[in-house]
Design a protein around this motif. Structure first.
Motif, PDB file in Angstrom:
ATOM      1  N   UNK A   1      -6.351  -6.648  16.383  1.00 16.30           N
ATOM      2  CA  UNK A   1      -4.959  -6.197  16.410  1.00 16.30           C
ATOM      3  C   UNK A   1      -4.044  -7.097  17.242  1.00 16.30           C
ATOM      4  N   UNK A   2      -4.619  -8.083  17.899  1.00 15.77           N
ATOM      5  CA  UNK A   2      -3.823  -8.923  18.789  1.00 15.77           C
ATOM      6  C   UNK A   2      -4.225 -10.380  18.604  1.00 15.77           C
ATOM      7  N   UNK A   3      -3.224 -11.224  18.485  1.00 18.78           N
ATOM      8  CA  UNK A   3      -3.452 -12.657  18.450  1.00 18.78           C
ATOM      9  C   UNK A   3      -3.755 -13.104  19.879  1.00 18.78           C
ATOM     10  N   UNK A   4      -4.848 -13.794  20.123  1.00 19.37           N
ATOM     11  CA  UNK A   4      -5.193 -14.184  21.500  1.00 19.37           C
ATOM     12  C   UNK A   4      -4.190 -15.137  22.143  1.00 19.37           C
ATOM     13  N   UNK A   5      -3.327 -15.732  21.330  1.00 16.04           N
ATOM     14  CA  UNK A   5      -2.317 -16.650  21.870  1.00 16.04           C
ATOM     15  C   UNK A   5      -1.004 -15.957  22.207  1.00 16.04           C
ATOM     16  N   UNK A   6      -0.955 -14.656  21.991  1.00 16.73           N
ATOM     17  CA  UNK A   6       0.269 -13.902  22.281  1.00 16.73           C
ATOM     18  C   UNK A   6      -0.068 -12.704  23.163  1.00 16.73           C
ATOM     19  N   UNK A   7       0.930 -12.212  23.842  1.00 14.67           N
ATOM     20  CA  UNK A   7       0.728 -11.042  24.700  1.00 14.67           C
ATOM     21  C   UNK A   7       0.971  -9.739  23.959  1.00 14.67           C
ATOM     22  N   UNK A   8       1.718  -9.786  22.875  1.00 17.00           N
ATOM     23  CA  UNK A   8       2.071  -8.555  22.172  1.00 17.00           C
ATOM     24  C   UNK A   8       0.970  -8.117  21.201  1.00 17.00           C
ATOM     25  N   UNK A   9       0.922  -6.819  20.978  1.00 16.03           N
ATOM     26  CA  UNK A   9      -0.022  -6.221  20.034  1.00 16.03           C
ATOM     27  C   UNK A   9       0.789  -5.735  18.841  1.00 16.03           C
ATOM     28  N   UNK A  10       0.282  -5.955  17.648  1.00 10.84           N
ATOM     29  CA  UNK A  10       0.976  -5.509  16.442  1.00 10.84           C
ATOM     30  C   UNK A  10       1.132  -3.995  16.471  1.00 10.84           C
ATOM     31  N   UNK A  11       2.290  -3.512  16.065  1.00 13.01           N
ATOM     32  CA  UNK A  11       2.565  -2.077  16.060  1.00 13.01           C
ATOM     33  C   UNK A  11       1.592  -1.358  15.117  1.00 13.01           C
ATOM     34  N   UNK A  12       1.006  -0.267  15.590  1.00 13.64           N
ATOM     35  CA  UNK A  12       0.038   0.500  14.812  1.00 13.64           C
ATOM     36  C   UNK A  12       0.756   1.317  13.750  1.00 13.64           C
ATOM     37  N   UNK A  13       0.276   1.246  12.513  1.00 18.27           N
ATOM     38  CA  UNK A  13       0.840   1.990  11.403  1.00 18.27           C
ATOM     39  C   UNK A  13      -0.221   2.988  10.923  1.00 18.27           C
ATOM     40  N   UNK A  14      -0.051   4.233  11.277  1.00 15.94           N
ATOM     41  CA  UNK A  14      -1.058   5.259  10.966  1.00 15.94           C
ATOM     42  C   UNK A  14      -1.241   5.452   9.462  1.00 15.94           C
ATOM     43  N   UNK A  15      -0.142   5.394   8.699  1.00 14.23           N
ATOM     44  CA  UNK A  15      -0.255   5.554   7.242  1.00 14.23           C
ATOM     45  C   UNK A  15      -1.095   4.436   6.626  1.00 14.23           C
ATOM     46  N   UNK A  16      -0.860   3.211   7.080  1.00 17.53           N
ATOM     47  CA  UNK A  16      -1.623   2.062   6.592  1.00 17.53           C
ATOM     48  C   UNK A  16      -3.101   2.202   6.966  1.00 17.53           C
ATOM     49  N   UNK A  17      -3.360   2.666   8.185  1.00 22.37           N
ATOM     50  CA  UNK A  17      -4.744   2.861   8.633  1.00 22.37           C
ATOM     51  C   UNK A  17      -5.443   3.926   7.785  1.00 22.37           C
ATOM     52  N   UNK A  18      -4.728   4.972   7.427  1.00 19.56           N
ATOM     53  CA  UNK A  18      -5.302   6.026   6.587  1.00 19.56           C
ATOM     54  C   UNK A  18      -5.614   5.494   5.193  1.00 19.56           C
ATOM     55  N   UNK A  19      -4.706   4.683   4.629  1.00 15.87           N
ATOM     56  CA  UNK A  19      -4.966   4.071   3.322  1.00 15.87           C
ATOM     57  C   UNK A  19      -6.187   3.172   3.382  1.00 15.87           C
ATOM     58  N   UNK A  20      -6.308   2.413   4.466  1.00 16.65           N
ATOM     59  CA  UNK A  20      -7.472   1.546   4.664  1.00 16.65           C
ATOM     60  C   UNK A  20      -8.748   2.381   4.706  1.00 16.65           C
ATOM     61  N   UNK A  21      -8.723   3.444   5.475  1.00 18.10           N
ATOM     62  CA  UNK A  21      -9.892   4.326   5.601  1.00 18.10           C
ATOM     63  C   UNK A  21     -10.281   4.882   4.234  1.00 18.10           C
ATOM     64  N   UNK A  22      -9.308   5.294   3.449  1.00 14.21           N
ATOM     65  CA  UNK A  22      -9.594   5.873   2.142  1.00 14.21           C
ATOM     66  C   UNK A  22     -10.193   4.861   1.182  1.00 14.21           C
ATOM     67  N   UNK A  23      -9.667   3.633   1.145  1.00 14.45           N
ATOM     68  CA  UNK A  23     -10.228   2.625   0.230  1.00 14.45           C
ATOM     69  C   UNK A  23     -11.635   2.236   0.653  1.00 14.45           C
ATOM     70  N   UNK A  24     -11.892   2.223   1.963  1.00 14.17           N
ATOM     71  CA  UNK A  24     -13.233   1.908   2.423  1.00 14.17           C
ATOM     72  C   UNK A  24     -14.222   3.004   1.999  1.00 14.17           C
TER      73      UNK A  24
END
Length: 63
Positions: free
Chosen positions: A36-59
């Protein structure tokens, strides 16, 4: 007694978690890992719960 080698690859979440799952599926991967984080940056990508749920379902469906 043989040695079993497991090889993996990094999957980008540039197109979201669902995109990462689709890329892994296209590679016939049985598992995938994303970071979730690029090691060259300090910021973490914003978590998208809907996207995570879609990922879980396809898996679950393509297991």
């Amino acid at each position: 007694m043989g040695i079993k080698m497991i090889i993996g690859s990094h999957i980008s979440i540039k197109h979201g978690y669902l995109g990462a799952a689709k890329i892994a599926k296209s590679m016939n991967a049985s598992t995938f890992q994303y970071f979730p984080k690029n090691p060259r940056r300090l910021s973490v990508k914003k978590f998208n719960e809907d996207d995570a749920t879609l990922c879980k379902n396809i898996v679950k469906i393509t297991n």
